[in-house]
Structures are given as C-alpha cells and as structure tokens.
Enzyme design. Sequence first.
Site, PDB file in Angstrom:
ATOM      1  N   GLY A   1      40.156  40.156  33.053  1.00 61.72           N
ATOM      2  CA  GLY A   1      39.013  40.950  32.593  1.00 61.72           C
ATOM      3  C   GLY A   1      39.114  42.408  32.981  1.00 61.72           C
ATOM      4  O   GLY A   1      40.170  43.033  32.882  1.00 61.72           O
ATOM      5  N   CYS A   2      37.999  42.948  33.469  1.00 62.73           N
ATOM      6  CA  CYS A   2      37.897  44.389  33.718  1.00 62.73           C
ATOM      7  C   CYS A   2      38.866  44.900  34.769  1.00 62.73           C
ATOM      8  O   CYS A   2      39.224  46.076  34.762  1.00 62.73           O
ATOM      9  CB  CYS A   2      36.465  44.739  34.135  1.00 62.73           C
ATOM     10  SG  CYS A   2      35.219  44.332  32.891  1.00 62.73           S
ATOM     11  N   VAL A   3      39.287  44.038  35.680  1.00 61.68           N
ATOM     12  CA  VAL A   3      40.189  44.487  36.746  1.00 61.68           C
ATOM     13  C   VAL A   3      41.638  44.559  36.278  1.00 61.68           C
ATOM     14  O   VAL A   3      42.491  45.138  36.961  1.00 61.68           O
ATOM     15  CB  VAL A   3      40.073  43.535  37.965  1.00 61.68           C
ATOM     16  CG1 VAL A   3      40.850  42.243  37.751  1.00 61.68           C
ATOM     17  CG2 VAL A   3      40.538  44.222  39.246  1.00 61.68           C
TER      18      VAL A   3
END
Length: 350
Positions: A139-141
């Site tokens: 995801g965002c990481v």
Amino acid sequence: MDPHVLGTAAVLPEHYVDQETLIAAFRDAWAEKHFNAARLEQLHRAVQVSGRHLALPLERYRELRSFAARNDAWIAAATDLGEKAVRAALMRADLKPSDVEHLVFVTVTGLSTPSIDARLMERLGLRPDVKRTPIFGLGCVAGATGLVRAADAVRAHPGGVAALLAVELCSLTLQREDLSVANLIASGLFGDGAACVLVGAERPRRGPSIVATRSVFYPGTERVMGWDVVDSGFKVVLSAQVPQVVRDHIAADVDSFLGDHGLRRADVKHFIAHTGGPKVLKAFESALELKSGALQRSWDSLKQVGNLSSASVLFVLSELLESGQAKPGDRGLLMAMGPGFCAELVLLQW
C-alpha cells in the site's frame, strides 16, 4: 559508494476531473440507495483534494460492473502508464533501457500474472536478464520500501542500475455497494498516478545518496489499513486510528533512526512525507514538531492529485528534485507508513 538517485519521473493519466464534478457523480450514482448526500460532500471536501486524474474517462466507470472488468482495465492502464513513467525517468537520467539491471514494481490496486513489470520487458526493450521484483500489498508505504529494495540491489551490484516503478490506479478499486465511511473517504481521497525512480552507484550523480534506511512494524495493527478481498474486489479497510498511530510512533522511530547515525531532527532540511491525508500530515507535523511549511510539498501534492498510495511519496521526492532547492550537504528524510501497520524511513544526503 552509497546508492544514489539517478533520475525520477512522476506521470498522471490524461483524464482530470475536479472534485466538485466527482462529488456530483458519486451523489448521482448513490442517490437510489438513500444515503446521506450531505455526509458524502462533507467527507470529500474535508480531505482537501481539489481534483484527481483518472485512469479512464469518467463515463467509462459505469460500464465496469465486475471485479474482472475493473481488473482488466487496471492491467491495460497500468501497463501504459508504467511504460510512460519508466521512459520519462530514463530520459531525464540520460540512460537507456539496456542500462537497467533490476526492476522493482510496486502496487496495491490491481492483480496481474504475468506482473506489470513482465509486461513491460519487451515494450521497454529491457534486457532479458533483468532481475524483476514485483511487490503487492504494501500500500502507501510501498514507494519508500521499493526505493529501499532498489538501493539494496545496487549495493549488491554497484555497477548496475535499479528502477523502481510504482503504479496505483485507485479509481479502479471503487466499491459501488459499500456506503461505509471508510469507502466514502477513500472515494474522495485517492487518485491515480505512476512514478519511477532510478538508482545507481557507479554512475554520474544526479540526486541524493541513499545513506541509510529503517523499517518498523507495529504489532497488533493489522486492521488499521488494507483490503478485505470480497466478491466485488478490494473493499477498503481504513481505520480512524491511522493519525493516532502516526502520533504514537513516528517521533520515537525517527529519533532512534537518526540517532544511530549521529543526527537529530534539526539536521534534516527536507522532510518528504507520504500524502496520507490532512489528518495524517498534521500528525506528522505535530509529532515531529516541524516548522511551518516543512511538509508544504506533501500538502500541495495532496491538494492537486490526491493520495496516490505508493506513488505519492515518490511524487513529492520528484518535485523536490525538480525544484533545485536541495543543495550539496543537505539531508533529507523520506517517510511513509502503510498496511501492516508499518513505517519506512530513508535518510538522503545531497
């Protein structure tokens, strides 16, 4: 010699829609379900996004009634946008496709076997011996994590070039039947985009060195963010706890990481944060006691294109490099958090 950035590119789909038009489209689509339209508008305006770029023309989304249809559209669009991002980065770094030795591909918005990196091999003219590492689910990481993996590859093979490609088409994950607050927020916050970062060691320096990295996993936080995979595709898991997790952990993590290298927060001139949303950015600012404007590029990116999941932090990094404001001797700290729940920190040196 530390791995360093050779070039970056951030690209967006051509279909741009302002937030007011998107609010109207969602209101019309969900009107028959008798949901609270005022709540939708409140949540969409609260994320402070002015508009987003979409993988497809807005009217096309009505045709995508199944997970299979949305995923097929994702494969086609992700391949096209990914190709543009890699070609743009290569051009800016004055490199050829044949210079790439390792290709790291990250995404969380679609599924493909063969993966998108494999579909780009012949289209880009990459060497058949390129080492490929497709990563799904961070995801965002993942933009930060992918940069770390690219740097690791270059440390192992200093003569080579590693390419990180992040492609996120969040609009193609929309759940029409889900009227939860989490889905309403996601439908107003997330956008589409792709970014590529090229990393090398024994190559002319064009960007900062990747001096050190740190990964942190937070036990007991698996339901803070992610997907539930349901019959209709990816159903968003987005807890209101996210900003609090940032406030609880990021300062200690940053201080420990910097301290291990004889540094303090005051030694960092450029903070490069993932554009998780207004509450997340405010949590970064307050927890790290940052000066006003320290995360302005992240705020600007959020407003202009929304949260692009893994690509967001790379968009902010690319904008910093293009601005020319980072000078020799400056240090930067790239920060992202995502499903796990976890954090990735990257120390940069110009």
